[in-house]
Design an enzyme around this catalytic site. Structure first.
Site, PDB file in Angstrom:
ATOM      1  N   ASP A  22      -1.349   5.274  -6.242  1.00 24.63           N
ATOM      2  CA  ASP A  22      -1.678   4.484  -5.054  1.00 24.63           C
ATOM      3  C   ASP A  22      -1.889   3.024  -5.433  1.00 24.63           C
ATOM      4  O   ASP A  22      -2.801   2.699  -6.198  1.00 24.63           O
ATOM      5  CB  ASP A  22      -2.941   5.043  -4.392  1.00 24.63           C
ATOM      6  CG  ASP A  22      -3.378   4.225  -3.180  1.00 24.63           C
ATOM      7  OD1 ASP A  22      -2.491   3.727  -2.461  1.00 24.63           O
ATOM      8  OD2 ASP A  22      -4.591   4.075  -2.959  1.00 24.63           O
TER       9      ASP A  22
ATOM     10  N   ASP B 109       0.833  -1.201   0.000  1.00 22.73           N
ATOM     11  CA  ASP B 109       0.000   0.000   0.000  1.00 22.73           C
ATOM     12  C   ASP B 109       0.866   1.249   0.000  1.00 22.73           C
ATOM     13  O   ASP B 109       1.461   1.606   1.029  1.00 22.73           O
ATOM     14  CB  ASP B 109      -0.909  -0.002   1.226  1.00 22.73           C
ATOM     15  CG  ASP B 109      -1.918   1.147   1.219  1.00 22.73           C
ATOM     16  OD1 ASP B 109      -1.986   1.863   0.196  1.00 22.73           O
ATOM     17  OD2 ASP B 109      -2.630   1.328   2.221  1.00 22.73           O
TER      18      ASP B 109
END
Length: 486
Positions: free
Chosen positions: A334, A109
């Site tokens: 992201d 992440d």
């Protein structure tokens, strides 16, 4: 930051009493990534694409309006790990924590910086898929079984990673051995809470990284059955704790979801230069004008200069390109978001440009759009072997251009479900949809103007080598096949 769930104080008590000891140093590591699909808690009849779209939108909502809170050395040699794609939308690798080592899958992440893992036999996951409801059903870290595990104390600087100085002044009693208070981290579709611990992280090849600080989560809500590895900016992140100034990943095609036989790759540290390195394009990484204000300081902002659809520039508002002092606007990358998010002020002109470029050649599929949360969707003509769809490309400062392959921004939806949560797929024709999400209702709920305007998700990064050169503040990319036999 939301308060911990009511159950938290009780389930944390056994952990406070069961601390052990840890060790020191840093290193780097490369891990395999495998894919994970977000949990949205809907009927089993729900189309998987609608789950991905809903999860991407929930993630974008979190990244755009989160609750605010508050030396140079020789880099270690690079290490590589397998990276696996999952049907819940994320990519994961296996980390080895503790002594003896305990193998734990964690999601990659880049939109957050704290690493956490499901922890202890008391771990509970609420509103999670059946396979993740009990600790026995998920890989869980047990600090009591590690001789190098210890709880983080109130006076430890890493306690400030999850709490403000004012909070610690109020909640930490005198004495250096007081335990750092429980953390609670809120994501787009759920949350997790627990205590910080330090332990030994073992990299591929047997290298040991001592005193790696990780969240020992006791309670999670609406989370996938893994932990999470934070690769965003900031001291708690995996790259910062390992002392590496560069990392890269290659995200396997979505068609390999949950296939343990094939993986992409994650590399921590620099890789040897090859002839292919000359094909890399680099984008300057910029920081939000919000400065050190969290969470915007965690994000990797891109110097985007334009978007083209079908070879024509799309007129976009200024906020698509730059973020202001409040953290509003700009484009970030992201790995934790599946479908790219565009806020309504950016999405509308892009979607209109796609529809205009299609030029009425294909009929809009309102059934797919209503059932999946994706739009525009076009019905596949009967017996069609191909469709003429416009090219989508992103332009960046310095001349870099990401010309996305069709499979990275359109998705074949299959037959959309009929009305009703438990309805079976309808008899309507299959459709192909733009794999981009936005706030429904044009953002009338108040999201417009908050957080990043563009979030480049993992679906758009498939079969790209993405390199984060933190030393030179740039992001590199090039198209290449990412599949590797595990």
């Amino acid at each position: 930051m939301a308060p911990p769930p009511p159950l938290l104080p009780f389930v944390l008590l056994p952990l406070v009493a069961a601390a052990a000891v840890l060790a020191p140093t840093t290193a780097s590591t490369t891990l395999p990534l495998y894919r994970h699909l977000p949990v949205v808690g809907e009927s089993a009849q729900q189309h998987p694409l609608s789950r991905l779209a809903a999860a991407s939108l929930a993630r974008a909502s979190h990244l755009r309006r989160p609750a605010h809170q508050k030396q140079k050395q020789q880099p270690p040699p690079a290490s590589t790990a397998a990276l696996y794609p999952h049907s819940y939308g994320g990519y994961a690798f296996t980390a080895s924590l503790g002594t003896p080592a305990q193998a734990l899958p964690v999601l990659l992440d880049t939109g957050s910086h704290l690493t956490w893992v499901p922890c202890t036999s008391n771990y509970q996951c609420r509103d999670c898929p059946p396979a993740a409801v009990t600790a026995a059903a998920v890989p869980t870290f047990h600090p009591n079984n590690s001789s190098t595990s210890r709880l983080i104390g109130c006076r430890n600087p890493s306690c400030l990673w999850v709490h403000s100085a004012a909070h610690l002044a109020t909640n930490c009693t005198s004495g250096a051995t007081t335990v750092c208070p429980p953390y609670a981290v809120v994501y787009g579709s759920g949350s997790t809470a627990g205590l910080l611990v330090a332990d030994t992280l073992r990299a591929p090849g047997g290298r040991a990284v001592n005193n790696f600080v990780v969240g020992c989560s006791i309670v999670s809500v609406h989370q996938p059955p893994t932990g999470l590895a934070g690769f965003g900016r900031g001291a708690p992140s995996v790259p910062a704790q390992l002392g590496v100034h560069k990392f890269s990943y290659c995200l396997l095609s979505r068609r390999y979801d949950d296939n343990a036989a094939v993986s992409g790759s994650l590399v921590l540290g620099d890789t040897k230069a090859t002839g292919d390195r000359n094909r890399m394009q680099y984008i300057p990484l910029v920081k939000s004008a919000a400065g050190d204000k969290q969470p915007y300081a965690v994000y990797y902002y891109l110097a985007l200069t334009g978007v083209e659809v079908g070879g024509k520039a799309v007129a976009l508002p200024e906020r698509a390109f730059t973020a202001n002092a409040a953290g509003s606007g700009g484009a970030i990358v992201d790995s934790g978001t599946t479908f790219t998010y565009l806020d309504p002020t950016v999405f509308k002109p892009v979607a209109d440009a796609v529809v205009a470029a299609v030029g009425g050649r294909y009929k809009r599929s309102k059934e797919a759009e209503g059932g999946l949360g994706l739009r525009p969707c076009f019905a596949l003509p009967q017996d069609a072997k191909s469709m003429a769809l416009p090219e989508l490309s992103l332009h960046f400062k310095g001349g870099a251009q990401m010309r996305l392959p069709l499979e990275n921004y359109f998705v074949v939806a299959g037959r959309a479900p009929g009305p009703g949560a438990d309805a079976a797929p309808s008899a309507n024709a299959e459709a192909i949809c733009l794999a981009v999400v936005t706030d429904m209702g044009g953002g009338s709920g108040g999201d417009v103007g908050r957080g990043p305007a563009i979030i480049l998700g993992s679906f758009q990064q498939q079969n790209y080598l993405i390199e984060y050169d933190l030393g030179k503040e740039r992001l590199g990319f090039r198209r290449q096949p990412c599949a590797a036999s595990s």
